[in-house]
Design a protein around this motif. Structure first.
Motif, short mmCIF file in Angstrom:
data_model
loop_
_atom_site.label_atom_id
_atom_site.label_comp_id
_atom_site.label_asym_id
_atom_site.label_seq_id
_atom_site.Cartn_x
_atom_site.Cartn_y
_atom_site.Cartn_z
N ASP A 25 0.18 -2.83 -4.27
CA ASP A 25 -1.01 -2.00 -4.46
C ASP A 25 -1.92 -2.04 -3.24
O ASP A 25 -2.02 -3.05 -2.55
N ALA A 26 -2.60 -0.91 -3.02
CA ALA A 26 -3.59 -0.83 -1.95
C ALA A 26 -4.85 -1.56 -2.39
O ALA A 26 -5.15 -1.67 -3.58
N LYS A 27 -5.58 -2.11 -1.42
CA LYS A 27 -6.86 -2.78 -1.70
C LYS A 27 -7.96 -1.98 -1.03
O LYS A 27 -7.92 -1.76 0.18
N PRO A 28 -8.93 -1.52 -1.81
CA PRO A 28 -10.01 -0.72 -1.22
C PRO A 28 -10.91 -1.56 -0.33
O PRO A 28 -11.06 -2.78 -0.52
N GLY A 29 -11.52 -0.88 0.64
CA GLY A 29 -12.49 -1.54 1.50
C GLY A 29 -13.88 -1.44 0.89
O GLY A 29 -14.05 -1.03 -0.26
#
Length: 90
Positions: A25-29
């Motif tokens: 999964d992508a991790k938001p900034g």
């Protein structure tokens, strides 16, 4: 900045996905809050008209950018791939 997600899969010669090997999964900034003032931006664009130059409006109290405009303008998407010589000359 966040971290890009990832998907690993097996595809056939036609590009059809046959099996998923793994998903990351992508991790938001962190959130980004812009300080552009739309009304002031419109005035900056209109003030330039067809003239060459640039306008930058800053808030002197905190340094926020309230408006930015420059001429001549260009489409940055033309630089994303091989640019035509006629576009480069323009």
């Amino acid at each position: 900045m966040g971290v890009d997600g990832e998907r690993q899969s097996i595809v056939d010669y036609r590009g059809n996905e046959r099996e998923v090997l793994g998903i990351k999964d992508a991790k938001p900034g962190r959130n980004l809050q812009l300080s552009i003032d739309l009304d002031l931006q419109v005035v900056a664009e209109l003030a330039l008209g067809d003239k060459r130059g640039a306008v930058v409006a800053l808030n002197p109290n905190n340094g926020e950018v309230l408006a930015m405009a420059s001429r001549p303008s260009f489409d940055p998407n033309k630089f994303a791939v091989r640019i035509k010589s006629s576009d480069w000359r323009n």
